[in-house]
Design a protein around this motif. Structure first.
Motif, short mmCIF file in Angstrom:
data_model
loop_
_atom_site.label_atom_id
_atom_site.label_comp_id
_atom_site.label_asym_id
_atom_site.label_seq_id
_atom_site.Cartn_x
_atom_site.Cartn_y
_atom_site.Cartn_z
N HIS A 143 0.93 -1.64 0.36
CA HIS A 143 0.20 0.01 0.07
C HIS A 143 0.59 1.26 0.03
O HIS A 143 1.77 1.41 0.60
CB HIS A 143 -0.60 0.03 0.86
N SER A 144 0.21 2.16 -0.83
CA SER A 144 1.43 3.47 -0.84
C SER A 144 0.72 4.34 -1.59
O SER A 144 -0.07 3.89 -2.19
CB SER A 144 2.84 3.51 -1.67
N THR A 145 0.47 6.24 -1.13
CA THR A 145 -0.21 7.18 -1.65
C THR A 145 0.20 7.58 -2.95
O THR A 145 0.10 8.22 -3.16
CB THR A 145 -1.05 8.01 -0.75
N ARG B 69 -9.43 14.02 7.23
CA ARG B 69 -9.72 12.83 6.79
C ARG B 69 -9.60 12.01 5.57
O ARG B 69 -9.98 10.89 5.01
CB ARG B 69 -11.81 13.06 6.63
N VAL B 70 -8.06 12.79 4.90
CA VAL B 70 -7.88 12.18 3.66
C VAL B 70 -7.06 11.05 3.97
O VAL B 70 -6.14 10.69 5.03
CB VAL B 70 -6.56 12.79 3.00
N GLY B 71 -7.46 9.89 3.60
CA GLY B 71 -6.52 8.81 3.60
C GLY B 71 -7.34 8.56 4.94
O GLY B 71 -6.37 7.20 4.99
N SER B 72 -8.46 8.66 5.31
CA SER B 72 -9.17 7.79 7.06
C SER B 72 -9.12 6.37 6.50
O SER B 72 -9.65 5.97 7.56
CB SER B 72 -9.49 9.02 6.97
N ALA B 73 -10.23 6.50 5.07
CA ALA B 73 -10.41 4.86 4.90
C ALA B 73 -9.91 4.28 4.22
O ALA B 73 -9.98 3.19 4.46
CB ALA B 73 -11.52 5.25 4.78
N GLY B 74 -8.29 4.24 3.87
CA GLY B 74 -7.88 2.81 3.17
C GLY B 74 -6.39 3.88 2.45
O GLY B 74 -6.88 5.37 2.30
N LYS B 75 -6.04 2.63 1.64
CA LYS B 75 -4.58 3.66 1.25
C LYS B 75 -4.65 2.73 -0.52
O LYS B 75 -4.83 1.47 -0.36
CB LYS B 75 -3.62 3.88 1.81
N PRO B 76 -4.23 3.21 -1.65
CA PRO B 76 -4.49 2.71 -2.29
C PRO B 76 -3.12 1.27 -2.83
O PRO B 76 -2.37 1.00 -1.65
CB PRO B 76 -3.13 3.43 -3.36
N GLU B 77 -3.22 0.32 -3.15
CA GLU B 77 -3.10 -0.79 -3.05
C GLU B 77 -2.54 -1.03 -5.25
O GLU B 77 -1.79 -2.64 -5.13
CB GLU B 77 -3.12 -1.98 -2.99
N ASP B 78 -3.08 -0.14 -5.61
CA ASP B 78 -2.64 -0.50 -6.87
C ASP B 78 -2.39 0.81 -7.54
O ASP B 78 -2.24 1.78 -7.26
CB ASP B 78 -3.56 -1.55 -8.04
N ARG B 79 -1.27 1.05 -8.99
CA ARG B 79 -0.73 1.69 -9.33
C ARG B 79 -1.89 2.72 -9.82
O ARG B 79 -1.01 4.41 -9.35
CB ARG B 79 0.37 2.01 -10.62
N SER C 92 -4.79 3.67 -9.36
CA SER C 92 -5.36 4.01 -7.81
C SER C 92 -4.27 4.97 -7.35
O SER C 92 -4.71 6.16 -6.66
CB SER C 92 -5.46 3.41 -6.48
N ALA C 93 -2.83 4.94 -6.92
CA ALA C 93 -2.17 5.71 -6.52
C ALA C 93 -1.99 7.44 -7.48
O ALA C 93 -1.57 7.95 -7.03
CB ALA C 93 -0.96 4.82 -6.14
N ASN C 94 -1.64 6.94 -8.87
CA ASN C 94 -1.89 7.98 -9.83
C ASN C 94 -2.55 8.82 -9.53
O ASN C 94 -2.42 9.54 -9.41
CB ASN C 94 -1.71 7.16 -11.10
N ALA C 95 -3.47 8.64 -9.25
CA ALA C 95 -4.99 9.68 -8.81
C ALA C 95 -4.44 9.96 -8.04
O ALA C 95 -5.28 11.67 -7.61
CB ALA C 95 -6.53 8.73 -8.63
N TRP C 96 -4.61 9.07 -6.26
CA TRP C 96 -3.67 10.27 -5.20
C TRP C 96 -3.19 10.85 -5.53
O TRP C 96 -2.63 12.00 -4.86
CB TRP C 96 -3.76 8.80 -3.91
N THR C 97 -1.70 10.86 -6.06
CA THR C 97 -1.12 11.68 -6.29
C THR C 97 -0.96 12.74 -7.09
O THR C 97 -0.50 14.20 -6.82
CB THR C 97 0.69 11.08 -7.04
N ALA C 98 -2.02 12.46 -7.76
CA ALA C 98 -2.33 13.58 -8.82
C ALA C 98 -3.72 14.61 -8.18
O ALA C 98 -3.87 15.83 -8.52
CB ALA C 98 -2.68 13.52 -10.33
#
Length: 393
Positions: A33-35, A92-102, A104-110
């Motif tokens: 998992h990573s953001t 509240r950002v990140g309070s429900a979960g973290k990305p486990e695929d690229r 999802s992480a691309n959206a989180w980064t952007a």
């Protein structure tokens, strides 16, 4: 059943990238998992999370530059439901979960700002958020849905028009609250939508998550429910109809973390036309502290014509033996000849009998939404899906 071996669900792991790409992942709970998108290796299409997905057709969402600016949306008014854009530093950002695929992480980064939907008040209420003007540019987005303790609401996310979107939706269900979240995908035929829904469900809270997908060229919607509080309850429902050339995919994950929790997962899909493709993967993990768990997941697919394909993969991991029950089921097939014979014996034509069977098959999901107006509209949309092609036996 698959014995679980990891204790890392819901945590962010820090293994070096070269080690993550070299060590095979044995269970869903082992996933990294990573953001940050840069923390994920390039996607080849051979990874467990991507092997059913046409990754070449969504490469810009997985690894490309994304527009993360706020977008235009419409929201109906309801007492106790409000919307607002909040910054990336919101608590509240990140309070429900973290990305486990690229992707999802691309959206989180952007994303630049997250759309916050706040729900309060114990009286039942309903609101709709409509997105119909996203356009064809590659976009990354983030949404947070937060329910106050003991609130009751139905929230409908209505999607239509053009889209090339990867997004994360965080759902924080407060103690004792009841949320029905319905996400409807009626995108244009060439639209692409990749989404992960992270839900954290508190003590004695209940989430009903309903995903209805009828439109879009590629739609990959992955709901993940974390039953974090004692007595939490999750019901994840899905209905989908794939026409020629459509790829509709859903990877569902339910993590029973607390004691005396309950979940039911029921997804049903119909397919017709050359190249129609659906994918359903259902992962359920019962953690070591989740004594008294009661869970069951099932997927049913009805193949209406030659040239269509449905993949269905249920998985169950159990880390404690003190449970009420756990099970899963999957079935893909054509029409039940006895049902058709029964209807035809009462004067109904064969074509109309087949349509009635499909309507009833998907209506089982739609009728559980709890919003009469939306249910009626979706039933009409399913009727329209059945018109273009005469289904085959």
């Amino acid at each position: 059943m698959t014995p679980a071996t990891a204790q890392t669900v819901g945590t962010e792991q820090a293994a070096p990238q070269h080690m993550r790409s070299a060590v095979p992942v044995q269970t869903r709970s082992d996933r990294f998992h990573s953001t940050e998108v840069a923390d994920f290796p390039a996607v080849t299409g051979r990874e467990p999370a991507w092997k059913y997905t046409p990754v070449a057709r969504i490469a810009d969402l997985i690894s490309g530059e994304l527009d993360g600016a706020p977008y235009i949306y419409d929201a109906t008014t309801a007492s106790g439901i409000s919307t607002a854009w909040v910054g990336r530093d919101d608590r509240r950002v990140g309070s429900a979960g973290k990305p486990e695929d690229r992707a999802s992480a691309n959206a989180w980064t952007a994303f630049e700002q997250a759309l916050l939907v706040s729900i309060s008040g114990e009286e039942p209420k309903e609101a709709t958020i409509t997105r119909s003007a996203l356009g064809p540019a590659a976009r990354g987005a983030h949404m947070i849905i937060e329910t106050a303790p003991h609130s009751v609401a139905t929230l409908i996310l209505q999607n239509s028009g053009q889209a090339n979107l990867t997004e994360n939706v965080e759902i924080v269900v407060g103690e004792g609250s009841q949320l029905t979240l319905v996400t409807v995908q009626e995108w244009d035929d060439d639209a692409v939508h990749v989404a992960t829904h992270f839900a954290s469900i508190g003590r004695d809270a209940r989430l009903k998550h309903v995903a209805v997908t009828l439109g879009g060229g590629i739609v990959r919607l992955n709901p993940a429910a974390h039953l974090a509080g004692t007595g939490a309850d999750a019901e994840l429902l899905g209905a989908y109809f794939a026409d020629a050339g459509q790829h509709l995919e859903q990877q569902v994950y339910v993590f029973h973390d607390a004691a005396n929790t309950r979940s039911r997962v029921t997804y049903k899909g119909a397919l017709q036309g050359e190249g129609a493709r659906t994918v359903w993967i259902g992962d359920v993990l019962i953690g070591p502290d989740a004594v008294g768990t009661d869970t069951y997941e099932q997927n049913r697919n009805l193949v209406l014509t030659d040239g269509a394909r449905a993949d269905s993969v249920p998985n169950l991991e159990i880390e404690t033996g003190d449970i009420v029950g756990a099970g899963h089921a999957s079935a893909t097939g054509r029409f039940d000849d006895e049902q058709l014979f029964y209807l035809q014996s009462r004067g109904i034509s064969e074509d109309e009998a087949r349509r009635l069977v499909v309507r009833g098959f998907l209506a089982d999901i739609v009728q559980q939404i709890g919003s009469p107006a939306l249910q009626e509209r979706l039933q009409a949309a399913i009727e329209a899906e059945l018109e273009p092609v005469t289904v085959a036996g």
